[in-house]
Structure formats: C-alpha cells, structure tokens
Design a protein around this motif. Structure first.
Motif, PDB file in Angstrom:
ATOM      1  N   THR A  77      -2.230 -15.263   2.113  1.00 28.40           N
ATOM      2  CA  THR A  77      -3.106 -14.495   1.228  1.00 28.40           C
ATOM      3  C   THR A  77      -3.180 -13.041   1.656  1.00 28.40           C
ATOM      4  OG1 THR A  77      -4.454 -16.447   0.738  1.00 28.40           O
ATOM      5  CG2 THR A  77      -5.451 -14.297   0.320  1.00 28.40           C
ATOM      6  N   VAL A  78      -3.343 -12.812   2.955  1.00 27.60           N
ATOM      7  CA  VAL A  78      -3.366 -11.444   3.473  1.00 27.60           C
ATOM      8  C   VAL A  78      -2.041 -10.748   3.200  1.00 27.60           C
ATOM      9  CG1 VAL A  78      -3.513 -10.055   5.572  1.00 27.60           C
ATOM     10  CG2 VAL A  78      -5.089 -11.961   5.227  1.00 27.60           C
ATOM     11  N   PHE A  79      -0.949 -11.489   3.413  1.00 25.87           N
ATOM     12  CA  PHE A  79       0.372 -10.915   3.156  1.00 25.87           C
ATOM     13  C   PHE A  79       0.526 -10.540   1.686  1.00 25.87           C
ATOM     14  CE2 PHE A  79       4.815 -11.460   1.894  1.00 25.87           C
ATOM     15  CZ  PHE A  79       5.437 -10.566   2.758  1.00 25.87           C
ATOM     16  N   PHE A  80       0.040 -11.400   0.797  1.00 27.54           N
ATOM     17  CA  PHE A  80       0.147 -11.136  -0.640  1.00 27.54           C
ATOM     18  C   PHE A  80      -0.683  -9.919  -1.035  1.00 27.54           C
ATOM     19  CE2 PHE A  80      -1.289 -11.984  -5.056  1.00 27.54           C
ATOM     20  CZ  PHE A  80      -0.052 -11.912  -5.671  1.00 27.54           C
ATOM     21  N   VAL A  81      -1.891  -9.794  -0.480  1.00 23.08           N
ATOM     22  CA  VAL A  81      -2.740  -8.644  -0.783  1.00 23.08           C
ATOM     23  C   VAL A  81      -2.084  -7.353  -0.298  1.00 23.08           C
ATOM     24  CG1 VAL A  81      -4.948  -7.535  -0.252  1.00 23.08           C
ATOM     25  CG2 VAL A  81      -4.870  -9.982  -0.806  1.00 23.08           C
ATOM     26  N   LEU A  82      -1.504  -7.389   0.907  1.00 22.58           N
ATOM     27  CA  LEU A  82      -0.796  -6.215   1.417  1.00 22.58           C
ATOM     28  C   LEU A  82       0.401  -5.864   0.540  1.00 22.58           C
ATOM     29  CD1 LEU A  82      -0.863  -6.906   5.268  1.00 22.58           C
ATOM     30  CD2 LEU A  82      -2.239  -5.244   3.979  1.00 22.58           C
ATOM     31  N   PHE A  83       1.086  -6.896   0.043  1.00 19.11           N
ATOM     32  CA  PHE A  83       2.225  -6.650  -0.848  1.00 19.11           C
ATOM     33  C   PHE A  83       1.774  -5.961  -2.130  1.00 19.11           C
ATOM     34  CE2 PHE A  83       4.646  -8.259  -4.518  1.00 19.11           C
ATOM     35  CZ  PHE A  83       5.876  -7.671  -4.242  1.00 19.11           C
ATOM     36  N   ALA A  87      -0.896  -4.115  -2.488  1.00 21.85           N
ATOM     37  CA  ALA A  87      -1.295  -2.747  -2.141  1.00 21.85           C
ATOM     38  C   ALA A  87      -0.072  -1.850  -1.990  1.00 21.85           C
ATOM     39  CB  ALA A  87      -2.109  -2.754  -0.843  1.00 21.85           C
ATOM     40  N   PHE A  88       0.983  -2.387  -1.385  1.00 21.59           N
ATOM     41  CA  PHE A  88       2.228  -1.622  -1.244  1.00 21.59           C
ATOM     42  C   PHE A  88       2.865  -1.355  -2.595  1.00 21.59           C
ATOM     43  CE2 PHE A  88       6.882  -1.807  -0.964  1.00 21.59           C
ATOM     44  CZ  PHE A  88       7.130  -0.707  -0.164  1.00 21.59           C
ATOM     45  N   PRO A 134       0.725   3.373  -4.557  1.00 18.82           N
ATOM     46  CA  PRO A 134       1.125   4.729  -4.957  1.00 18.82           C
ATOM     47  C   PRO A 134       0.703   5.088  -6.373  1.00 18.82           C
ATOM     48  CG  PRO A 134       2.916   3.618  -3.822  1.00 18.82           C
ATOM     49  CD  PRO A 134       1.858   2.586  -4.048  1.00 18.82           C
ATOM     50  N   THR A 135       0.820   4.137  -7.302  1.00 16.74           N
ATOM     51  CA  THR A 135       0.428   4.407  -8.682  1.00 16.74           C
ATOM     52  C   THR A 135      -1.067   4.662  -8.784  1.00 16.74           C
ATOM     53  OG1 THR A 135       2.233   2.995  -9.485  1.00 16.74           O
ATOM     54  CG2 THR A 135       0.458   3.504 -11.037  1.00 16.74           C
ATOM     55  N   VAL A 136      -1.851   3.851  -8.092  1.00 17.61           N
ATOM     56  CA  VAL A 136      -3.310   4.039  -8.102  1.00 17.61           C
ATOM     57  C   VAL A 136      -3.675   5.377  -7.464  1.00 17.61           C
ATOM     58  CG1 VAL A 136      -5.498   3.136  -7.231  1.00 17.61           C
ATOM     59  CG2 VAL A 136      -3.757   1.566  -8.101  1.00 17.61           C
ATOM     60  N   THR A 137      -2.990   5.736  -6.385  1.00 12.85           N
ATOM     61  CA  THR A 137      -3.262   7.012  -5.709  1.00 12.85           C
ATOM     62  C   THR A 137      -2.984   8.190  -6.627  1.00 12.85           C
ATOM     63  OG1 THR A 137      -2.694   6.029  -3.565  1.00 12.85           O
ATOM     64  CG2 THR A 137      -2.684   8.430  -3.721  1.00 12.85           C
ATOM     65  N   ILE A 138      -1.860   8.132  -7.338  1.00 13.00           N
ATOM     66  CA  ILE A 138      -1.521   9.207  -8.281  1.00 13.00           C
ATOM     67  C   ILE A 138      -2.581   9.292  -9.376  1.00 13.00           C
ATOM     68  CG2 ILE A 138       0.098   9.847 -10.105  1.00 13.00           C
ATOM     69  CD1 ILE A 138       2.347   8.931  -8.280  1.00 13.00           C
ATOM     70  N   GLY A 139      -3.028   8.131  -9.861  1.00 16.60           N
ATOM     71  CA  GLY A 139      -4.064   8.143 -10.891  1.00 16.60           C
ATOM     72  C   GLY A 139      -5.353   8.775 -10.402  1.00 16.60           C
ATOM     73  N   ILE A 140      -5.737   8.499  -9.169  1.00 15.79           N
ATOM     74  CA  ILE A 140      -6.966   9.075  -8.613  1.00 15.79           C
ATOM     75  C   ILE A 140      -6.814  10.589  -8.439  1.00 15.79           C
ATOM     76  CG2 ILE A 140      -8.458   9.127  -6.587  1.00 15.79           C
ATOM     77  CD1 ILE A 140      -7.866   6.147  -6.212  1.00 15.79           C
TER      78      ILE A 140
END
Length: 279
Positions: free
Chosen positions: A12-18, A20-21, A25-31
């Motif tokens: 689950t942690v691995f999937f969440v990190l995936f 986020a990876f 970047p898309t979320v960061t650009i939107g912010i």
C-alpha cells in the motif's frame, strides 16, 4: 477480526508512493500556476491569483500558442479518424488468414519499438528528399500514424478475436448484404471499442513530441511550442498553460468515457426491450 498481512501495508505504501511519483509533477504545476503576480517558478508561492491565466490569453505574451493549439487539435482529429478507419479495416481483414498476414503484423508492431526520434528523422528525410514540403499536416501526420495505428490495430485484433460470428450469420440468413452486416451488426457491437481506439488516436497525437519534432516544418504543434517556451519563458504563465492543456486532455477523456457509457446503456436498453418483445 481478520488481520491483514504485513505485506499488504508495504505494498500500500509502495502504491501511494507510485501515485505521488506519477501525478505529483502535474499537481505541482497546477498549484504553481496560481502564483501571485510577483510569484516565480518555484516554491514558496507569493500569494495566489489568476494573474498568469489572464496573461496566458494575451497573444503577445506567449507567442503562437493558440495557433499551435489549433494545429495540434486539427492534427489530433485527423489522426483519430484515420486510426479508427484503418484499425477497423485491419481488424476485419485479419479475421481471415491471408498470405503474409503474420509478416505484416510484425511490421506494424515494429514501429512501436523503433526510437521515435528515428521515425521522425526518417519521415522528414523521405519528405524532403522527395521534394515534398515538410509540414505538420503531411509528414507530421504520417509520422504520428506510425505511433497510433499499432495501438488501434492491437485493440481491434483483441476485439475481433472475441467476436461471436453467429450474429453475422444470423443477419445473412435474414437477407442482409455484407455492407448491411457491417453497418447494422458489427459496428454497433464494437462501437465502445471504437471509442477507445479514437481516444488513443487523439490523445497520443495531441501530446506527441518526438515524432513531430522533425516533421512539423516551420509551424509548431502545441508540444513543440511548449518546449520552445521553456527556453525563454521564466514566469508561471508556462504552468498556467500546462494546467489548461491538462484540463483539456482530461475533458476529452471524460467526454469519450461518457459516450461509451451512453452506448452501453443504449445497448442494455435495446436488449431489455428485445427480451420483453420475445416474452
């Protein structure tokens, strides 16, 4: 109460990190696209506003961005229509084995493993050496088809491998011609898959960079224009553009999914009506 194994939480942690990876970047650009007028390209943000979105709609601020968008949209529609038509024709043809079909299949798939920049270079050289103008609507169109057609054909191969030919036989028994069988039987059944092929064709074309780089001529498509902007635009207007193009792409995907949902709902309703009629 059943307890989950430790591996479940690790995965689950691995999937969440995936995730986020993948989407970070898309979320960061939107912010960052909502920076204040004095904001820059990095954190921390200096206020929040729609300033850079307003700046984006000033033609002089971003060069030929709207012209490049219209070219990408037009090219995407051209590639989408061609991919759907050729994929359906190819899927129908490959239902019957013919001489050289295996070789032809591997030739089609080979274009997926050849580096995209080499495809772009090769198509550009063919056009220029033949004395033809290198243009986004000709050489660029051909280069992008080498990317979208294999995906469309693979989808249609999978669809027709599961296709029940008894529907066609029943239509022929009722006196339908070959064209009527395709139009009234085959196409309605595979319509949701055609929507998927169309979505692949448009989205793969709309954001394709490498295969368009050396084949678009003197007019940029949207990905090429954005790449050019990275060398001279040092304000969040670039992020605002990225946010809008991402929202446009997501809107196209939602639209196609809505069409698929409506088609499936219509098919289910027709099947229900037919069942009631038989009763």
């Amino acid at each position: 109460m059943e307890t989950r194994p430790r591996s479940f939480y690790v995965l689950t942690v691995f999937f969440v990190l995936f995730l986020a990876f993948l989407y970070g970047p898309t979320v960061t650009i939107g912010i960052l696209s909502f920076q204040g007028p004095g904001g820059g390209l990095t954190f921390p943000m200096r206020g929040t506003s729609l300033h850079w979105f307003r700046d984006l709609f000033q033609q002089q601020a971003v060069g030929d961005i709207w012209g490049s968008f219209s070219r990408s949209f037009t090219l995407g529609v051209m590639v989408m229509v061609t991919t759907v038509v050729v994929s359906v024709m190819g899927g129908l043809a490959f239902r019957k084995r013919f001489a050289g079909s295996t070789l032809l299949f591997y030739l089609v798939i080979t274009s997926l493993v050849i580096p995209s920049i080499l495809i772009s270079l090769g198509v550009g050289l063919i056009w220029s050496q033949s004395g033809l103008p290198v243009h986004w609507s000709t050489s660029g169109f051909g280069a992008q088809l080498t990317w979208t057609l294999p995906f469309g054909l693979l989808i249609m191969f999978a669809v027709f491998n599961r296709f029940d030919s008894s529907y066609e036989e029943a239509a022929r028994d009722l006196g339908a011609s070959s064209w009527q069988v395709i139009r009234h039987v085959v196409l309605p059944i595979v319509a949701p898959s055609l929507i998927g092929v169309a979505l692949f064709g448009f989205t793969l074309s709309y954001d394709e960079f490498a295969r368009t780089l050396l084949t678009s001529g003197s007019y940029n498509t949207l990905p090429l224009e954005i790449f050019g902007m990275t060398t001279n635009v040092t304000t969040p207007v670039l992020f605002a553009l990225g946010t809008l193009t991402t929202m446009f792409s997501l809107s196209v995907i939602v639209l196609f999914l809505l069409v698929v949902w409506l088609l499936n709902r219509r098919r289910a309703r027709m099947g229900s009506d037919a069942g009631k009629g038989m009763v």
